[in-house]
Each structure stands twice: as C-alpha cells, then as structure tokens.
Design an enzyme around this catalytic site. Structure first.
Site, PDB file in Angstrom:
ATOM      1  N   HIS A   1       0.703  -1.298   0.111  1.00  0.00           N
ATOM      2  CA  HIS A   1      -0.040  -0.005   0.157  1.00  0.00           C
ATOM      3  C   HIS A   1       0.905   1.230  -0.108  1.00  0.00           C
ATOM      4  O   HIS A   1       0.458   2.402  -0.549  1.00  0.00           O
ATOM      5  CB  HIS A   1      -0.894   0.078   1.380  1.00  0.00           C
ATOM      6  CG  HIS A   1      -2.001  -1.070   1.101  1.00  0.00           C
ATOM      7  ND1 HIS A   1      -3.382  -0.833   0.887  1.00  0.00           N
ATOM      8  CD2 HIS A   1      -1.884  -2.366   1.136  1.00  0.00           C
ATOM      9  CE1 HIS A   1      -4.165  -1.870   0.945  1.00  0.00           C
ATOM     10  NE2 HIS A   1      -3.256  -2.824   1.070  1.00  0.00           N
TER      11      HIS A   1
ATOM     12  N   ASP B   1       3.548   9.638  -0.578  1.00  0.00           N
ATOM     13  CA  ASP B   1       2.471   9.015  -0.227  1.00  0.00           C
ATOM     14  C   ASP B   1       2.324   7.660  -1.276  1.00  0.00           C
ATOM     15  O   ASP B   1       2.141   8.214  -2.460  1.00  0.00           O
ATOM     16  CB  ASP B   1       1.095   9.833  -0.003  1.00  0.00           C
ATOM     17  CG  ASP B   1       0.282   9.326   0.859  1.00  0.00           C
ATOM     18  OD1 ASP B   1       0.195   8.231   1.113  1.00  0.00           O
ATOM     19  OD2 ASP B   1      -0.574  10.309   1.334  1.00  0.00           O
TER      20      ASP B   1
HETATM   21  O1  F6P Z   1      -0.676   3.381   4.554  1.00  0.00           O
HETATM   22  C1  F6P Z   1      -0.383   2.179   5.353  1.00  0.00           C
HETATM   23  C2  F6P Z   1      -1.232   2.083   6.575  1.00  0.00           C
HETATM   24  O2  F6P Z   1      -0.639   0.980   7.143  1.00  0.00           O
HETATM   25  C3  F6P Z   1      -2.679   1.986   6.547  1.00  0.00           C
HETATM   26  O3  F6P Z   1      -2.992   0.538   6.078  1.00  0.00           O
HETATM   27  C4  F6P Z   1      -3.184   2.482   7.693  1.00  0.00           C
HETATM   28  O4  F6P Z   1      -4.510   2.728   7.480  1.00  0.00           O
HETATM   29  C5  F6P Z   1      -1.976   3.511   8.151  1.00  0.00           C
HETATM   30  O5  F6P Z   1      -1.017   3.065   7.712  1.00  0.00           O
HETATM   31  C6  F6P Z   1      -2.132   3.333   9.487  1.00  0.00           C
HETATM   32  O6  F6P Z   1      -1.597   2.663  10.054  1.00  0.00           O
HETATM   33  P1  F6P Z   1      -1.553   1.885  11.527  1.00  0.00           P
HETATM   34  O7  F6P Z   1      -2.398   2.677  12.299  1.00  0.00           O
HETATM   35  O8  F6P Z   1      -1.885   0.503  11.542  1.00  0.00           O
HETATM   36  O9  F6P Z   1       0.096   1.995  11.750  1.00  0.00           O
END
Ligand code: F6P
Length: 486
Positions: free
Chosen positions: A166, A374
């Site tokens: 992602h 990003d």
């Molecule tokens: O963008 C990567 C990501 O892991 C998303 O999937 C998630 O919404 C965001 O970062 C926040 O991640 P976390 O709170 O799990 O560290």
C-alpha cells in the site's frame, strides 16, 4: 480452527473495531475501502481475515475477538507488548516506513527490531497456513508483512499467493540501505503476484531484483527458483458509491452548512485531513498558509484553515517531535492572525467518523493534500467523490500516488513552498466553470476506477496470469518497464 477457507486475507490489523453501543461494547466491521472491497469476496467464500486486534496480549493467549463479524471469519494474531515495541513501532514504523517514504525522516536500524520482524512475520505465516484450505488463495497486505509470502510458500507450495504494497516501494539507492534487503526481496518473491500502487514502484522492484539477486526479468515477469512471479501496478481506490450516498443524505449537507456557520461563514474554507504523520507535509502546508496571510494574499476571517490531524503511532519518537512542531506552528499562526472568536487555523487532533468527514469535505472549498511522499492518498479521492455538486478544488502533491490519476487537481511540489502557495492561491480563486470542469472530470474517472475494480483486477490477475511479455493489467495503467525489455 477446524474449517479452513479457500480465500484468506492477511493484514497487520483485523478489519474490526471495538465500539461503545447503547447495549455495551461491540465489535463492528471497520469503515474503509479495503474492508468494503474485500467483504463480498470474503463473505461468499466463507473467507478468513488473519490480523492483529490492536492490543497487547501474550503469544499463547489469543485476543478476545469474535469468531465471525459481518460474515468475515477472524483469525487473530497476538502481539505482546515487546512485539508491539520492536516489530510495530520499531522495524515497521521506525525503519521501513521512513525508508519507503523517501527517508523524509531518518530511518533507524536495530538488530533486535529485525529479529522481531522475522518472529512476527513467521507468526502471521503460521496463522495463514492454519486458515488456508488446500489450493486456497491468500492475499497478503502491506509493508508490515513482506516476509510472509516467502514463509508461506515454503510451508504451502499448493497456495496461490498475492501480495499488495500500500505504501511506495523505494528506489534502489534507498532500498539498498536496509540490512535485511535480500531477505525482504525473497519474502516478496514468495508471491505469485506482487502489486504496487504505481508503475514507478514496479520499475524499482524489477531493477532491485536484477541487481540484488541477479534475477532474469521479462516484461512484468521475474524468474526465481524455477517459478514465475509477476509484478504489476494496481492503484487502490475508495468505495465511491458509499461516499456518494453519504453525501446525498440531507443530514450530511445540513451538517456541512452548520460547520461553515460554526467557522464564521468564511469565503474560503481550506481543509487538511491526515494522520499526524511526517510524510503528510503538514508543516509545509502550515508554513505556506502563514506566508500567504503575512503577504496579504489571503486574509482572516475571509479564509480559514481546518486541519484534522488524527493521532497516530504516538509512542514513536518521530511522531512525538512532529506533534510538537505542528502545534508550535499552529500556535504561531493563530497568535499572529486570529481575531477573538475567529481563529485562522482550526487544529483538530482527533479521529472523526466517516459521516463527519463527509460533511467536512462538503464544507471545504479547497482540499489540501500535500504529502512529501504517499503510496496513494485516499483522502484526495474521498474529497472528489464527495463533491457531486462539482464544487471545491484539490491542491495535490506530485508525490502522492493519487497525482498519477487525478490530473485535474492543482498539482504542486510541496517541498517548494512558493509552488505550494501558488497552487493554494490558484485553487482558492478558480472560477466556477473551470473548477467544476476539473472536479467533474476527476469524479468521472473515479466512478470507473473504484475500490471494487481494484480488488477485482488484482484477484483476476492473481488467478489468471497473462502470457509472458504482456504488460497490461485489466485496463489499469501499467507503464512499460523499459529496463526489463533489454
Ligand atoms: O498506509 C499504510 C497504513 O498501514 C494503512 O493501511 C493504515 O491505515 C495506516 O498506515 C495507519 O497504520 P497503523 O495505524 O496500523 O500504523
């Protein structure tokens, strides 16, 4: 677990949140595009989602989550307090996260964090192995679990394994810094299909595989251990229909009106919605706003800025120092430019519900999406989908994956504060005809490129790889990999 699934998703987090309801605490399906796109596939296949519930629990004690939520079977993976510190906060979010985001903050390398990454990835792989029926399809998500495809392949050669990243995949010059670089690459190559957000990431991956492991590549295929692995670009999207429906609801429009009134009915509302993360460029955005006020190109109370900064990864040092910097800058701007009852910047260090965010999108004239790097940035897509009225304008960083698709946004380089200021002024003064033409074009694009199409195109490519040399994936833009054709 007795019954195994023919479709398994493996992600760092489970797709559920524990919420307070009138009848007590309840687990509900999380909002968000990924979960809603995978829900129909999971529900129709009696599929299982393997993930962490978010709290600390000892490895032998499974966290308290229900077995099934909304038709999705849940397979929790426990993380202890030490795992959270060394795996999640350490290797995931202090080493890989900054390094994969252009090292906009200095990545930190610790041997015990790497051990924790191996240990926790092995735990996720074992959970996926236990959940997957013979010949099942397993889809592994994101940078926290890059070793899982390789570990799972070794244990279960019968599985079809997909991996989707992602976040950005860095250029070779940065990737080569990671002490586990070859191990991570071999982990990813355990998949049959490795998906990225952008063609550039595919190119980085191919180049690194050739350089680091000496692999042969052809078109979008790599050959490793007598197997073929495919890499492709699959830009993720949002549930466009759900956002359109939320914004068609009179209560959302009423709330948007109320928000504008609460802000003092300004001419221009500028809005930022981000996790409080150093990749999001919040500091540069605030600096640009302050300079514009200082130069008289914008003024309070005609223009106000609303910055939602959702708390995130609060025990990680980089995030703590960012919060101090952002809050100092907000205080400085408000000290210099606010009037009694009319702040220049409304800073909201809180989480908001999808409904409240939809109302904010409808209340905003200019959406500021200016990350330094990003993978995609779904806020930009949400804002466009929310504006069925074709109102509003988007200032969008060239360094967000979304910039490859939302070409009618006011694109800018957020590292260049003058360019950022220029885009903010142009977006806030765009005339209605030009503005609505831009918004309509982006909304048309999004309607045919929603998150369901993303999930379908990935899963179709995973089940049915094209012949060697074919470099398009279900209509998703995949730039030719120039090096790979040599
Ligand atoms: O963008 C990567 C990501 O892991 C998303 O999937 C998630 O919404 C965001 O970062 C926040 O991640 P976390 O709170 O799990 O560290």
């Amino acid at each position: 677990m007795t019954e195994r699934s023919s479709f398994v998703v493996v992600a760092n987090r489970l797709p559920v949140d524990e919420e307070e309801t009138p009848t007590g605490r309840e687990w509900r399906r999380s909002p968000g595009g990924l979960v809603s796109a995978l829900h129909p596939v999971l529900a129709s296949h009696r599929g299982t989602w393997v993930g962490w519930s978010g709290g600390a629990s000892e490895p032998t004690a499974l966290p308290e989550v229900p077995a099934v939520v909304d038709g999705i079977r849940l397979h929790p993976v426990p993380l202890s307090a030490v795992d959270i510190e060394e795996f999640y906060e350490g290797h995931c979010n202090s080493t890989i996260w900054p390094l994969y985001h252009d090292a906009v903050e200095q990545p930190r390398f610790r041997r015990r964090w790497r051990d924790a990454y191996r240990r926790v990835n092995a735990r996720f792989a074992a959970a996926a192995d236990a959940a997957a029926a013979p010949g099942a399809t397993v889809w592994v998500q994101d940078y926290q679990l890059q070793l899982v495809p390789g570990m799972l392949r070794a244990a279960r050669p019968d599985l079809r394994i997909g991996f989707f990243l992602h976040v950005p995949f860095p250029p070779m010059e940065l990737f080569m810094q990671i002490p586990m670089r070859a191990e991570i690459l071999r982990g990813l190559l355990g998949a049959d299909l490795v998906g990225f957000q952008q063609p550039l990431a595919v190119q980085n991956f191919m180049r690194i595989a050739r350089h680091l492991l000496g692999l042969r590549t052809r078109g979008d295929l790599l050959e490793t251990d007598g197997r073929r692995v495919r890499a492709g670009s699959f830009p993720i999207s949002i549930d466009v229909r759900a956002m359109e429906m939320m914004c068609a609801d009179p209560s959302t429009l009423e709330r948007a009106k109320q928000i504008r009134a609460d802000l003092g009915d300004p001419k221009i509302v500028m809005l930022g919605v981000d996790r409080l993360d150093y990749t999001k460029g919040i500091g540069q955005r605030l600096q640009a706003f302050r300079e514009l006020l200082d130069e008289g190109k914008l003024s309070v109370p005609d223009t106000v800025m609303v910055q939602v900064a959702t708390p995130s990864r609060e025990r990680v040092e980089h995030y703590q120092s960012l919060r101090v910097k952002v809050e100092r800058e907000v205080g400085r701007i408000n000290g210099d430019f606010s009037q009694v009852g009319l702040p220049a910047v409304h800073y909201l260090h809180q989480s908001y519900s999808p409904n409240e965010l939809a109302a904010l999108y409808r209340a905003a004239d200019v959406m500021l999406v200016t990350p330094l790097r990003d993978g995609m940035n779904l806020v930009a897509k949400e804002y466009v989908a929310a504006r069925a009225d074709n109102g509003g304008a988007v200032v969008l960083s060239e360094f967000a994956g979304a910039a490859y698709e939302l070409r009618q946004a006011f694109l800018c380089n957020p590292h260049d504060v003058d360019a950022l200021k220029d885009a903010m002024v142009r977006a806030s003064s765009v005339d209605f005809a030009d503005g609505s033409r831009r918004m309509a074009a982006m909304r048309r694009y999004l309607r045919s490129h929603d998150v369901n199409r993303w999930a379908d195109s990935f899963l179709r490519a995973l089940e049915d790889p094209p012949p060697v040399g074919v470099a398009t994936v279900s209509g998703v833009s995949l730039a030719p990999v120039a090096d790979a054709r040599r």
